[in-house]
Design a protein around this motif. Structure first.
Motif, PDB file in Angstrom:
ATOM      1  N   ARG A  69       0.900   7.476  -1.184  1.00 52.46           N
ATOM      2  CA  ARG A  69       1.263   7.208   0.210  1.00 52.46           C
ATOM      3  C   ARG A  69       0.196   7.745   1.161  1.00 52.46           C
ATOM      4  O   ARG A  69      -0.177   7.084   2.132  1.00 52.46           O
ATOM      5  N   GLN A  70      -0.293   8.941   0.871  1.00 49.99           N
ATOM      6  CA  GLN A  70      -1.311   9.537   1.730  1.00 49.99           C
ATOM      7  C   GLN A  70      -2.612   8.742   1.715  1.00 49.99           C
ATOM      8  O   GLN A  70      -3.289   8.613   2.739  1.00 49.99           O
ATOM      9  N   ARG A  71      -2.971   8.181   0.550  1.00 55.04           N
ATOM     10  CA  ARG A  71      -4.253   7.491   0.398  1.00 55.04           C
ATOM     11  C   ARG A  71      -4.137   5.973   0.557  1.00 55.04           C
ATOM     12  O   ARG A  71      -5.126   5.265   0.419  1.00 55.04           O
ATOM     13  N   ALA A  72      -2.913   5.469   0.828  1.00 56.26           N
ATOM     14  CA  ALA A  72      -2.683   4.016   0.947  1.00 56.26           C
ATOM     15  C   ALA A  72      -3.157   3.289  -0.307  1.00 56.26           C
ATOM     16  O   ALA A  72      -3.797   2.242  -0.246  1.00 56.26           O
ATOM     17  N   THR A  73      -2.817   3.850  -1.458  1.00 50.06           N
ATOM     18  CA  THR A  73      -3.186   3.298  -2.760  1.00 50.06           C
ATOM     19  C   THR A  73      -1.944   2.719  -3.429  1.00 50.06           C
ATOM     20  O   THR A  73      -0.828   3.183  -3.199  1.00 50.06           O
ATOM     21  N   THR A  74      -2.149   1.713  -4.277  1.00 52.07           N
ATOM     22  CA  THR A  74      -1.042   1.090  -5.004  1.00 52.07           C
ATOM     23  C   THR A  74      -1.068   1.514  -6.466  1.00 52.07           C
ATOM     24  O   THR A  74      -2.119   1.453  -7.116  1.00 52.07           O
ATOM     25  N   ILE A  75       0.074   1.941  -6.966  1.00 51.87           N
ATOM     26  CA  ILE A  75       0.230   2.261  -8.385  1.00 51.87           C
ATOM     27  C   ILE A  75       0.965   1.108  -9.053  1.00 51.87           C
ATOM     28  O   ILE A  75       2.016   0.679  -8.588  1.00 51.87           O
ATOM     29  N   LEU A 103       0.835  -1.200   0.000  1.00 55.03           N
ATOM     30  CA  LEU A 103       0.000   0.000   0.000  1.00 55.03           C
ATOM     31  C   LEU A 103       0.869   1.247   0.000  1.00 55.03           C
ATOM     32  O   LEU A 103       1.953   1.272   0.578  1.00 55.03           O
ATOM     33  N   GLY A 104       0.372   2.272  -0.661  1.00 55.00           N
ATOM     34  CA  GLY A 104       1.036   3.556  -0.612  1.00 55.00           C
ATOM     35  C   GLY A 104       2.336   3.630  -1.363  1.00 55.00           C
ATOM     36  O   GLY A 104       3.225   4.403  -0.988  1.00 55.00           O
ATOM     37  N   THR A 105       2.467   2.872  -2.431  1.00 56.11           N
ATOM     38  CA  THR A 105       3.703   2.899  -3.200  1.00 56.11           C
ATOM     39  C   THR A 105       3.425   2.476  -4.633  1.00 56.11           C
ATOM     40  O   THR A 105       2.274   2.258  -5.021  1.00 56.11           O
ATOM     41  N   ALA A 106       4.495   2.375  -5.428  1.00 57.32           N
ATOM     42  CA  ALA A 106       4.393   1.955  -6.822  1.00 57.32           C
ATOM     43  C   ALA A 106       5.110   0.634  -7.009  1.00 57.32           C
ATOM     44  O   ALA A 106       6.079   0.327  -6.313  1.00 57.32           O
ATOM     45  N   ILE A 123      -6.314   0.326  -6.385  1.00 59.53           N
ATOM     46  CA  ILE A 123      -5.220  -0.062  -7.281  1.00 59.53           C
ATOM     47  C   ILE A 123      -5.361   0.728  -8.573  1.00 59.53           C
ATOM     48  O   ILE A 123      -6.391   0.630  -9.259  1.00 59.53           O
ATOM     49  N   VAL A 124      -4.363   1.505  -8.914  1.00 62.58           N
ATOM     50  CA  VAL A 124      -4.383   2.318 -10.132  1.00 62.58           C
ATOM     51  C   VAL A 124      -3.273   1.836 -11.052  1.00 62.58           C
ATOM     52  O   VAL A 124      -2.096   1.844 -10.673  1.00 62.58           O
ATOM     53  N   VAL A 125      -3.657   1.405 -12.247  1.00 61.37           N
ATOM     54  CA  VAL A 125      -2.695   0.934 -13.243  1.00 61.37           C
ATOM     55  C   VAL A 125      -2.445   2.066 -14.236  1.00 61.37           C
ATOM     56  O   VAL A 125      -3.363   2.493 -14.946  1.00 61.37           O
ATOM     57  N   ALA A 126      -1.216   2.574 -14.270  1.00 61.61           N
ATOM     58  CA  ALA A 126      -0.826   3.611 -15.219  1.00 61.61           C
ATOM     59  C   ALA A 126      -0.216   2.922 -16.431  1.00 61.61           C
ATOM     60  O   ALA A 126       0.930   2.476 -16.396  1.00 61.61           O
ATOM     61  N   GLY A 127      -1.011   2.789 -17.498  1.00 60.64           N
ATOM     62  CA  GLY A 127      -0.629   1.987 -18.658  1.00 60.64           C
ATOM     63  C   GLY A 127       0.492   2.579 -19.491  1.00 60.64           C
ATOM     64  O   GLY A 127       1.011   3.669 -19.198  1.00 60.64           O
ATOM     65  N   ALA A 167       9.023  13.414 -14.406  1.00 57.76           N
ATOM     66  CA  ALA A 167       9.541  12.869 -13.154  1.00 57.76           C
ATOM     67  C   ALA A 167       8.904  13.554 -11.946  1.00 57.76           C
ATOM     68  O   ALA A 167       8.576  12.903 -10.947  1.00 57.76           O
ATOM     69  N   SER A 168       8.691  14.854 -12.029  1.00 60.98           N
ATOM     70  CA  SER A 168       8.067  15.561 -10.904  1.00 60.98           C
ATOM     71  C   SER A 168       6.616  15.136 -10.730  1.00 60.98           C
ATOM     72  O   SER A 168       6.128  15.036  -9.587  1.00 60.98           O
ATOM     73  N   GLU A 169       5.896  14.877 -11.828  1.00 61.78           N
ATOM     74  CA  GLU A 169       4.514  14.400 -11.713  1.00 61.78           C
ATOM     75  C   GLU A 169       4.465  13.021 -11.069  1.00 61.78           C
ATOM     76  O   GLU A 169       3.586  12.747 -10.243  1.00 61.78           O
ATOM     77  N   ARG A 170       5.403  12.139 -11.420  1.00 63.77           N
ATOM     78  CA  ARG A 170       5.439  10.818 -10.795  1.00 63.77           C
ATOM     79  C   ARG A 170       5.716  10.931  -9.298  1.00 63.77           C
ATOM     80  O   ARG A 170       5.136  10.197  -8.488  1.00 63.77           O
ATOM     81  N   ARG A 171       6.596  11.842  -8.918  1.00 62.29           N
ATOM     82  CA  ARG A 171       6.884  12.021  -7.492  1.00 62.29           C
ATOM     83  C   ARG A 171       5.648  12.516  -6.745  1.00 62.29           C
ATOM     84  O   ARG A 171       5.346  12.043  -5.636  1.00 62.29           O
ATOM     85  N   ARG A 172       4.931  13.475  -7.329  1.00 64.91           N
ATOM     86  CA  ARG A 172       3.733  13.999  -6.666  1.00 64.91           C
ATOM     87  C   ARG A 172       2.660  12.924  -6.557  1.00 64.91           C
ATOM     88  O   ARG A 172       1.986  12.804  -5.519  1.00 64.91           O
ATOM     89  N   LEU A 173       2.497  12.118  -7.603  1.00 65.29           N
ATOM     90  CA  LEU A 173       1.487  11.059  -7.567  1.00 65.29           C
ATOM     91  C   LEU A 173       1.871   9.984  -6.555  1.00 65.29           C
ATOM     92  O   LEU A 173       0.998   9.429  -5.868  1.00 65.29           O
ATOM     93  N   LEU A 174       3.155   9.682  -6.446  1.00 71.11           N
ATOM     94  CA  LEU A 174       3.581   8.692  -5.469  1.00 71.11           C
ATOM     95  C   LEU A 174       3.335   9.204  -4.048  1.00 71.11           C
ATOM     96  O   LEU A 174       2.916   8.440  -3.161  1.00 71.11           O
ATOM     97  N   ALA A 175       3.585  10.489  -3.819  1.00 71.19           N
ATOM     98  CA  ALA A 175       3.297  11.064  -2.504  1.00 71.19           C
ATOM     99  C   ALA A 175       1.804  10.995  -2.201  1.00 71.19           C
ATOM    100  O   ALA A 175       1.398  10.717  -1.066  1.00 71.19           O
TER     101      ALA A 175
END
Length: 229
Positions: A149-155, A55-58, A127-131, A138-146
């Motif tokens: 983490r806050q929402r305990a969601t898996t990318i 949870l909360g990671t990619a 669970i979010v699949v980024a196809g 890179a900055s957008e990926r960092r913001r989405l990963l953060a």
């Protein structure tokens, strides 16, 4: 007169205990032959360090759309899944992989607002699949990963993602079945390398699927030796 029996010495007691242990573990005293059960395939979740998607990671799954679908089927349970930017991923294949399509949101095209769409989905989907059609900086990926983490969601992503918890890299795929399967590809064998902080140089697995049975994962001998060490 009665014969007296001397109590066993410490050496004799130790030998008796050793023989008892040998019988239990399958060791023959003379030849020292150890009978070990051969390794058996485990559920596909054996690929995941803790047996489930973190949870909360990619997590990146590279080299096989089939493996991505099988992992979704093995880990979805009652969770919602969002598929973004992957219109080629067949609903039929997902259903065959065990994915509950009634709990799947499909966004084939984000209309040029990919980061905003993914951020909104991370707020409400587990669970979010980024196809492969997802294009992010890179900055957008960092913001989405953060945000994950806050929402305990898996990318999940088929392409590299910085600071991912681990990566599954399919190095080789073999399909078989046309000759004896009425020209359907019924068997798949995948060689998978898992890389994470706990894996060192990586842990190798063999993933197999026969017909419509659930895929299984088997750590290779080299991986088993590393874990035993």
């Amino acid at each position: 007169m009665f014969d007296t029996v001397a109590p066993p010495t410490a050496l004799e007691r130790a030998r008796a205990a050793l023989q008892s242990v040998e019988r239990r573990v399958g060791v023959e005293h003379r030849d020292q032959v150890v009978e070990l059960a051969p390794p058996s395939p485990a559920p596909l979740t054996e690929l995941l360090p803790d047996g489930d998607l973190p949870l909360g990671t990619a997590v990146t799954v590279q080299g096989s759309a089939s493996l991505m679908g099988w992992l979704l089927g093995a880990t979805q349970r009652d969770r919602w899944v969002a598929l973004v930017g992957w219109p080629e991923l067949s609903p039929v294949a997902l259903a065959e992989a065990g994915v509950d399509l009634e709990r799947v949101v499909v966004v084939p095209d984000t209309g040029g607002r990919t980061a905003d769409v993914l951020a909104a989905l991370l707020d409400g989907v587990e669970i979010v699949v980024a196809g492969p059609q997802v294009r992010l900086t890179a900055s957008e990926r960092r913001r989405l990963l953060a945000r994950a983490r806050q929402r305990a969601t898996t990318i999940l992503s088929p392409t590299p993602w910085e600071s991912a918890a681990f990566m599954l890299d399919v190095e080789q795929t073999r399909w078989s079945g046309p000759d004896h399967g009425d020209f359907w590809l019924r068997e798949a064998h995948l060689s998978v390398l898992r890389r994470s902080r706990m894996d060192g140089a990586g842990t190798r697995f063999e993933v197999a699927r026969h017909g419509t049975t659930a895929p299984t994962a088997l750590a290779t001998l080299a991986a088993a030796r590393r874990r035993a060490g």
